[in-house]
Design a protein around this motif. Structure first.
Motif, PDB file in Angstrom:
ATOM      1  N   ALA A   1       0.830  -1.206   0.000  1.00 41.64           N
ATOM      2  CA  ALA A   1       0.000   0.000   0.000  1.00 41.64           C
ATOM      3  C   ALA A   1       0.868   1.261   0.000  1.00 41.64           C
ATOM      4  O   ALA A   1       0.548   2.256  -0.676  1.00 41.64           O
ATOM      5  N   PHE A   2       1.960   1.221   0.752  1.00 34.42           N
ATOM      6  CA  PHE A   2       2.887   2.353   0.786  1.00 34.42           C
ATOM      7  C   PHE A   2       3.464   2.618  -0.602  1.00 34.42           C
ATOM      8  O   PHE A   2       3.509   3.767  -1.077  1.00 34.42           O
ATOM      9  N   VAL A   3       3.916   1.554  -1.295  1.00 34.17           N
ATOM     10  CA  VAL A   3       4.508   1.713  -2.621  1.00 34.17           C
ATOM     11  C   VAL A   3       3.477   2.283  -3.596  1.00 34.17           C
ATOM     12  O   VAL A   3       3.768   3.227  -4.350  1.00 34.17           O
ATOM     13  N   VAL A   4       2.270   1.735  -3.595  1.00 35.27           N
ATOM     14  CA  VAL A   4       1.229   2.219  -4.500  1.00 35.27           C
ATOM     15  C   VAL A   4       0.910   3.687  -4.204  1.00 35.27           C
ATOM     16  O   VAL A   4       0.793   4.513  -5.122  1.00 35.27           O
ATOM     17  N   GLY A   5       0.794   4.027  -2.928  1.00 33.53           N
ATOM     18  CA  GLY A   5       0.495   5.408  -2.560  1.00 33.53           C
ATOM     19  C   GLY A   5       1.576   6.379  -3.000  1.00 33.53           C
ATOM     20  O   GLY A   5       1.285   7.477  -3.499  1.00 33.53           O
ATOM     21  N   GLU A   6       2.832   5.988  -2.832  1.00 30.73           N
ATOM     22  CA  GLU A   6       3.940   6.870  -3.216  1.00 30.73           C
ATOM     23  C   GLU A   6       4.040   7.025  -4.734  1.00 30.73           C
ATOM     24  O   GLU A   6       4.403   8.088  -5.233  1.00 30.73           O
ATOM     25  N   THR A   7       3.731   5.951  -5.474  1.00 32.61           N
ATOM     26  CA  THR A   7       3.759   6.091  -6.937  1.00 32.61           C
ATOM     27  C   THR A   7       2.695   7.090  -7.387  1.00 32.61           C
ATOM     28  O   THR A   7       2.931   7.898  -8.293  1.00 32.61           O
ATOM     29  N   ARG A   8       1.538   7.056  -6.747  1.00 28.79           N
ATOM     30  CA  ARG A   8       0.486   8.029  -7.077  1.00 28.79           C
ATOM     31  C   ARG A   8       0.951   9.451  -6.771  1.00 28.79           C
ATOM     32  O   ARG A   8       0.736  10.383  -7.550  1.00 28.79           O
ATOM     33  N   ARG A   9       1.577   9.605  -5.608  1.00 24.43           N
ATOM     34  CA  ARG A   9       2.053  10.935  -5.213  1.00 24.43           C
ATOM     35  C   ARG A   9       3.083  11.456  -6.214  1.00 24.43           C
ATOM     36  O   ARG A   9       3.041  12.636  -6.625  1.00 24.43           O
ATOM     37  N   LEU A  10       4.016  10.590  -6.614  1.00 21.09           N
ATOM     38  CA  LEU A  10       5.044  10.998  -7.572  1.00 21.09           C
ATOM     39  C   LEU A  10       4.416  11.366  -8.918  1.00 21.09           C
ATOM     40  O   LEU A  10       4.806  12.349  -9.556  1.00 21.09           O
ATOM     41  N   HIS A  11       3.442  10.566  -9.337  1.00 19.35           N
ATOM     42  CA  HIS A  11       2.792  10.851 -10.618  1.00 19.35           C
ATOM     43  C   HIS A  11       2.056  12.188 -10.562  1.00 19.35           C
ATOM     44  O   HIS A  11       2.119  12.986 -11.516  1.00 19.35           O
ATOM     45  N   ASP A  12       1.384  12.456  -9.455  1.00 11.90           N
ATOM     46  CA  ASP A  12       0.691  13.735  -9.292  1.00 11.90           C
ATOM     47  C   ASP A  12       1.674  14.900  -9.301  1.00 11.90           C
ATOM     48  O   ASP A  12       1.310  16.028  -9.676  1.00 11.90           O
TER      49      ASP A  12
ATOM     50  N   PHE B   1      -1.779  -2.585  -8.057  1.00 10.00           N
ATOM     51  CA  PHE B   1      -1.843  -1.530  -9.070  1.00 10.00           C
ATOM     52  C   PHE B   1      -3.118  -1.648  -9.902  1.00 10.00           C
ATOM     53  O   PHE B   1      -3.752  -0.644 -10.240  1.00 10.00           O
ATOM     54  N   ALA B   2      -3.501  -2.898 -10.233  1.00  9.00           N
ATOM     55  CA  ALA B   2      -4.740  -3.086 -10.996  1.00  9.00           C
ATOM     56  C   ALA B   2      -5.943  -2.587 -10.197  1.00  9.00           C
ATOM     57  O   ALA B   2      -6.825  -1.907 -10.725  1.00  9.00           O
ATOM     58  N   ALA B   3      -5.973  -2.922  -8.900  1.00  7.13           N
ATOM     59  CA  ALA B   3      -7.091  -2.503  -8.054  1.00  7.13           C
ATOM     60  C   ALA B   3      -7.144  -0.986  -7.904  1.00  7.13           C
ATOM     61  O   ALA B   3      -8.231  -0.398  -7.790  1.00  7.13           O
ATOM     62  N   ALA B   4      -5.967  -0.342  -7.914  1.00 10.61           N
ATOM     63  CA  ALA B   4      -5.912   1.113  -7.735  1.00 10.61           C
ATOM     64  C   ALA B   4      -6.062   1.866  -9.051  1.00 10.61           C
ATOM     65  O   ALA B   4      -6.063   3.102  -9.056  1.00 10.61           O
ATOM     66  N   GLY B   5      -6.164   1.132 -10.161  1.00 10.82           N
ATOM     67  CA  GLY B   5      -6.290   1.794 -11.456  1.00 10.82           C
ATOM     68  C   GLY B   5      -5.000   2.428 -11.935  1.00 10.82           C
ATOM     69  O   GLY B   5      -5.022   3.337 -12.773  1.00 10.82           O
ATOM     70  N   VAL B   6      -3.871   1.953 -11.426  1.00  9.94           N
ATOM     71  CA  VAL B   6      -2.563   2.475 -11.831  1.00  9.94           C
ATOM     72  C   VAL B   6      -2.012   1.590 -12.953  1.00  9.94           C
ATOM     73  O   VAL B   6      -1.884   0.377 -12.772  1.00  9.94           O
ATOM     74  N   PRO B   7      -1.703   2.149 -14.112  1.00 11.07           N
ATOM     75  CA  PRO B   7      -1.162   1.324 -15.196  1.00 11.07           C
ATOM     76  C   PRO B   7       0.214   0.768 -14.806  1.00 11.07           C
ATOM     77  O   PRO B   7       0.994   1.429 -14.130  1.00 11.07           O
ATOM     78  N   TYR B   8       0.490  -0.442 -15.244  1.00 11.91           N
ATOM     79  CA  TYR B   8       1.780  -1.060 -14.933  1.00 11.91           C
ATOM     80  C   TYR B   8       2.172  -1.999 -16.058  1.00 11.91           C
ATOM     81  O   TYR B   8       1.355  -2.396 -16.894  1.00 11.91           O
ATOM     82  N   GLN B   9       3.434  -2.351 -16.102  1.00  5.25           N
ATOM     83  CA  GLN B   9       3.941  -3.334 -17.044  1.00  5.25           C
ATOM     84  C   GLN B   9       4.974  -4.191 -16.328  1.00  5.25           C
ATOM     85  O   GLN B   9       5.678  -3.718 -15.441  1.00  5.25           O
ATOM     86  N   VAL B  10       5.043  -5.461 -16.720  1.00  7.38           N
ATOM     87  CA  VAL B  10       5.989  -6.392 -16.102  1.00  7.38           C
ATOM     88  C   VAL B  10       7.050  -6.726 -17.127  1.00  7.38           C
ATOM     89  O   VAL B  10       6.749  -7.236 -18.205  1.00  7.38           O
ATOM     90  N   ARG B  11       8.289  -6.425 -16.822  1.00  8.06           N
ATOM     91  CA  ARG B  11       9.387  -6.658 -17.750  1.00  8.06           C
ATOM     92  C   ARG B  11       9.832  -8.111 -17.692  1.00  8.06           C
ATOM     93  O   ARG B  11      10.315  -8.580 -16.673  1.00  8.06           O
ATOM     94  N   ASP B  12       9.728  -8.839 -18.801  1.00  5.84           N
ATOM     95  CA  ASP B  12      10.264 -10.200 -18.931  1.00  5.84           C
ATOM     96  C   ASP B  12       9.947 -11.066 -17.726  1.00  5.84           C
ATOM     97  O   ASP B  12      10.833 -11.580 -17.059  1.00  5.84           O
TER      98      ASP B  12
END
Length: 649
Positions: free
Chosen positions: A332-343, A368-379
């Protein structure tokens, strides 16, 4: 010569020193983000411009085709055409195509796209659960041996010399290696064979060696810290006793020793070439001073060549080090911080979350899917990993039965070796990921069946999977990847979660990663960040923060003590007579466990250790860790069983 065609224009002092050393031998010790590609490209261009070598006589060896293409594009911008830039394997195959028919007297063998083509029928004949071992683990072990010039006959000796634990029992792995070579025969070759065949040809045929020596007069090798003995043997054949060699690398970023790579070739370069020019690149063009402060703190424990990175860019925010209450809170912390950085203006694609093994991506994909944050998984995205890929292929051929979708998925996963609550991390990185993925598919199937009820179908479940993981196919969003996959990349923001003992450094009962290499993995992770760096770890029972956090000054030594496990509600039963009955029960357990593991009883625990356990009656992992004779490995292997016996009285 001036402007963009001047290879020396814009180089800093150290880069210029390296570029001006147009004759070998030269070693460029390039720290992370210090412009190594610019340096070797401009050095090659300068070699050609001043007439030291014709461009067609230069061979630049890279570790990826992408790097080779980038080098050639940069050379073209500097007005240099004709330099051959290829990987070791591409160079070897090109030379074999000309030399092999002429000197071996037969056509070049067919190239195997993957060892699995040969390994599959061999692995299917392995006993018991071994047949479900990921083919990549078997292929990786064979690659390790061949990269170290070890044939099947000498494989067991190499294991003993390296103190290496193979994915199968040693004798069985040796037989598998032999069967692989026998089945492959001499009409097919794998990627290691390409190099080995050329090494032998150039050693056995002086005329063939002369043709290569006439063709190439100067060599540049990128990522030299990752060269293995087989690649070094080929490089020696190419050189033929000459010393027109420039190598560039960073021993701090040697993270592929499990394939046979070794930083020793870089570390001993000056010993092999006493008159070599050695240049250190330490001016970093990537990261903020704050990020580099963390990297340099860890570097003090890395050994090898001393390199202190110096920032050339301005200040950034201080890195964040955070302990969270549990794994869910950390996600939850990681998802929240990614949102903050994106904002705040950081693009999703410039945010990366790095983890030690692929299985760890699940929690972040879901969150990320639940939060509606786009993501990609490398290899390593879920649907493309070996376990899910195998299940999906079987589902597409399956028909619905009386057990419904969930029952079909359970039957398929059972057939391909799912072990509920069994293997887990005990089986090594690849199998830990596969087992986690199979378990996840079963849970997803049950979830889908509950939601769809009577409308549940196999086709519907497959469609649900495609929809659920669609974000990773868009090629946009937060980037999820392993530490290994992140090498060579850089991002505005980097998250390094789960910095726990047993995770980094990685440790499982069947395999224990080299702590030195694991430390280098963390260094690679840290130095991917340009501006924002987040270090985090959850509080978990029986698990301490990573010891590397102490080395960079994030946690104090006393904080590394494992968090105590939840104590049993049953009060310990007092044992009369100095703990003798408990001692006897521990001895009986030891006898049974030793028999199961196929080891002598004393290998499990000595009598003195059992007597001390019976006397102290430890109530949790922390208590047990204080008993003399109970080290980290035995704590990890036996703690739960021993504590259960003690708690039973």
């Amino acid at each position: 010569m001036a402007g963009r065609d001047d290879p020396l224009a814009g180089l800093n002092l150290a880069q210029r020193q390296a570029a001006e050393a147009v004759r070998g031998p030269v070693a460029i010790l390039a720290g992370a983000g210090t412009g190594k590609t610019t340096t070797i490209t401009n050095r090659i261009a300068h070699q050609v411009h001043v007439g030291a070598f014709e461009s067609s006589h230069v061979l630049a060896v890279t570790f990826t085709e992408k790097a080779a293409g980038e080098l050639k594009r940069r050379l073209a911008r500097l007005g240099v055409e004709g330099v051959e830039a290829r990987t070791f394997h591409a160079s070897a195959l090109r030379q074999l195509g000309t030399l092999w028919p002429r000197y071996a007297g037969r056509e070049l063998p067919e190239v195997l796209n993957a060892k699995a083509q040969v390994l599959n029928p061999i692995a299917n004949g392995l006993p018991g659960a071994y047949r479900f071992l990921p083919r990549r683990e078997l292929a990786g072990e064979i690659e390790w041996a061949k990269n170290r010039l070890v044939d099947p006959a000498h494989y067991l000796e190499a294991l003993e010399a390296e103190n290496r634990t193979p994915p199968l029992p040693p004798d069985l792995m040796q037989r598998t290696f032999m069967a692989y070579e026998r089945t492959k025969g001499d009409r097919r070759m794998d990627f290691e064979d390409m190099l080995l065949m050329l090494v032998r040809l150039l050693g056995d045929e002086p005329e063939a060696a002369r043709l290569v020596h006439d063709r190439f007069h100067a060599f540049t090798v990128d990522e030299y810290q990752d060269v293995n003995p087989l690649q070094q043997a080929l490089l020696d054949r190419w050189l033929g006793g000459r010393d027109e060699l420039c190598v560039v690398g960073d021993d701090y970023q040697t993270i592929y020793t499990f394939t046979g790579a070794s930083p020793e070739h870089l570390l001993t370069f000056a010993d092999r070439y006493p008159h070599a020019t050695v240049v250190r690149l330490e001016e970093n063009y990537r990261s903020s001073p704050q990020v580099l402060a963390v990297a340099n703190a860890l570097a003090r424990s890395l050994g090898g060549f001393d390199k202190t990175l110096r920032a050339t860019r301005g200040d950034g925010p201080n890195p964040t080090a955070r302990t969270l209450s549990d794994a869910d809170a950390e996600v939850a912390f990681v998802v929240g911080e990614t949102r903050r950085l994106h904002d705040a203006g950081v693009s999703w694609e410039q945010i990366a979350v790095l983890y030690r093994i692929n299985a760890r991506s699940e929690a972040y994909e879901e969150a990320f899917a639940a939060a509606g944050v786009p993501y990609q998984v490398r290899d390593g995205s879920f649907l493309r990993r070996p376990g899910p890929r195998g299940v999906i292929a079987r589902l597409r051929r399956a028909e619905g039965g009386d057990d419904g979708v969930a029952g079909v998925v359970e039957a398929i996963t059972d057939r391909i070796g799912f072990m509920p609550g069994g293997v887990g991390d005990d089986a090594g990185e690849e199998e830990a990921t596969r087992q986690a993925d199979l378990g996840r598919l079963r849970a997803l199937a049950a979830e889908y069946a509950d939601a769809a009820e009577h409308d549940a179908t196999i086709v519907g479940f497959l469609t649900e999977l495609e929809h659920r993981f669609a974000a990773e196919r868009e090629g946009r969003g937060v980037q999820l990847m392993t530490f290994h996959r992140a090498k060579g990349l850089e991002f505005d923001a980097v998250f390094l979660p789960r910095l726990l003992d047993g995770e980094l450094p990685y440790r499982a009962r069947r395999s224990e990663a080299d702590p030195d290499e694991e430390r280098r993995l963390l260094y690679v992770g840290i130095t991917r960040a340009r501006e924002h760096l987040f270090l985090s770890w959850p509080r978990e029972p029986r698990t301490a923060p990573s010891l590397f956090l102490r080395e960079i000054g994030v946690v104090k030594t006393e904080a590394l003590r494992p968090a105590p496990a939840a104590r049993s509600k049953r009060a310990p039963v007092a044992v009369a007579g100095g703990g003798a009955p408990l001692f006897d029960r521990l001895k009986e357990w030891r006898r049974s466990r030793a028999s199961t593991d196929g080891v002598p009883a004393y290998v499990v625990f000595h009598d003195a250790t059992l007597a001390e356990i019976a006397e102290r009656k430890p109530r949790d992992w922390a208590d047990l860790a204080g008993v003399p004779g109970v080290g980290p490995a035995k704590l990890d292997r036996y703690a739960d069983e021993v504590l259960a016996i003690v708690a039973a009285g």
